[in-house]
Scaffold this active site. Structure first.
Site, PDB file in Angstrom:
ATOM      1  N   SER A  16     102.827 -81.545 -33.218  1.00 57.90           N
ATOM      2  CA  SER A  16     103.339 -81.291 -31.876  1.00 57.90           C
ATOM      3  C   SER A  16     103.013 -79.874 -31.443  1.00 57.90           C
ATOM      4  O   SER A  16     102.504 -79.638 -30.330  1.00 57.90           O
ATOM      5  CB  SER A  16     104.854 -81.508 -31.837  1.00 57.90           C
ATOM      6  OG  SER A  16     105.190 -82.859 -32.010  1.00 57.90           O
ATOM      7  N   ARG A  39     108.905 -73.883 -27.523  1.00 58.76           N
ATOM      8  CA  ARG A  39     110.087 -74.738 -27.664  1.00 58.76           C
ATOM      9  C   ARG A  39     110.493 -75.338 -26.314  1.00 58.76           C
ATOM     10  O   ARG A  39     110.946 -76.485 -26.243  1.00 58.76           O
ATOM     11  CB  ARG A  39     111.247 -73.944 -28.263  1.00 58.76           C
ATOM     12  CG  ARG A  39     111.053 -73.578 -29.722  1.00 58.76           C
ATOM     13  CD  ARG A  39     111.225 -74.761 -30.635  1.00 58.76           C
ATOM     14  NE  ARG A  39     110.754 -74.471 -31.988  1.00 58.76           N
ATOM     15  CZ  ARG A  39     110.753 -75.357 -32.989  1.00 58.76           C
ATOM     16  NH1 ARG A  39     111.190 -76.580 -32.789  1.00 58.76           N
ATOM     17  NH2 ARG A  39     110.293 -75.011 -34.177  1.00 58.76           N
ATOM     18  N   HIS A  42     107.959 -78.021 -25.669  1.00 60.63           N
ATOM     19  CA  HIS A  42     108.258 -79.126 -26.575  1.00 60.63           C
ATOM     20  C   HIS A  42     109.430 -79.953 -26.056  1.00 60.63           C
ATOM     21  O   HIS A  42     109.416 -81.197 -26.120  1.00 60.63           O
ATOM     22  CB  HIS A  42     108.579 -78.567 -27.962  1.00 60.63           C
ATOM     23  CG  HIS A  42     108.823 -79.603 -29.008  1.00 60.63           C
ATOM     24  ND1 HIS A  42     110.082 -79.916 -29.461  1.00 60.63           N
ATOM     25  CD2 HIS A  42     107.968 -80.399 -29.702  1.00 60.63           C
ATOM     26  CE1 HIS A  42     110.007 -80.854 -30.382  1.00 60.63           C
ATOM     27  NE2 HIS A  42     108.724 -81.161 -30.545  1.00 60.63           N
TER      28      HIS A  42
END
Length: 213
Positions: A16, A39, A42
């Protein structure tokens, strides 16, 4: 029908972030800022959101230092509180939205519970890390409190989501942070929410543990 998919959690996370790095423009961010931005990407699945992330000059440094000292983490809603990874902290984050005193304060003042809950932040606000991901009124109230002389947190992660006041509250944070003398991380526009906000805090906690992608 047979489905083919990755089941190893380490492999999923590693791939990822490999894809996020390849799809996201991170060139303008420092090493720690990149971890926060990745983050956020994500959590949302949107590489282009990186263009809307803003960091004050010492945001990551101030936040990391406070978190390393086991500072108080203040959250506007329970979903943000639950999103903070518990293995990386020593004490429970605080959220006063459902405190028994909050509804009465809100009723008396004719304001949102999110605003009134901040009254209960005052004793622990100094040096804290504030994580606001849902309520624009909480972010506006916090700015008002600081403007009026309240203690300053070490870092404000302000990323409320929505259509009424969300973009405006984050713009107010970004425009006022220097004059108020506060460090902040924000995501401009209507984007935001509990997941991205807690993920941003978790990114700094991971940096303190040496967990980088």
């Amino acid at each position: 029908m047979n489905f083919s998919y990755e089941i190893n959690p380490q492999s999923i996370e590693k791939d990822s972030f490999r894809q996020i790095r390849s799809l996201t423009n991170l060139t303008s961010f420092s090493q720690d800022e990149q971890q926060v931005v990745m983050r956020i990407v994500h959590s949302m699945g949107l590489p282009d959101v990186a263009d809307s992330v803003r960091f004050s000059r010492h945001a990551c440094q101030s936040g990391r230092e406070a978190l390393s000292k086991n500072c108080t983490i203040l959250c506007d809603v329970e979903m943000v509180k639950q999103g903070i990874t518990k293995r990386m902290i020593e004490k429970e984050p605080l959220c006063f939205l459902n405190d028994s005193r909050t509804p009465e304060l809100a009723k008396e003042r004719g304001e949102t519970r999110s605003m009134s809950a901040l009254t209960l932040w005052e004793p622990v606000l100094e040096g804290s890390v504030v994580v606001i991901g849902n309520a624009p009124t909480a972010l506006f109230r916090l700015l008002e409190m600081i403007q009026q002389g309240a203690a300053k947190p070490a870092l404000i992660i302000g990323m409320p989501v929505g259509f009424v006041g969300a973009a405006e509250s984050k713009d107010a944070l970004w425009q006022a942070h220097e004059s108020l003398g506060i460090e902040c991380i924000t995501l401009l526009g209507r984007w935001g929410g509990s997941a991205v906000t807690s993920a941003s805090c978790n990114a700094l906690l991971r940096c303190n543990l040496g967990e980088y992608y």
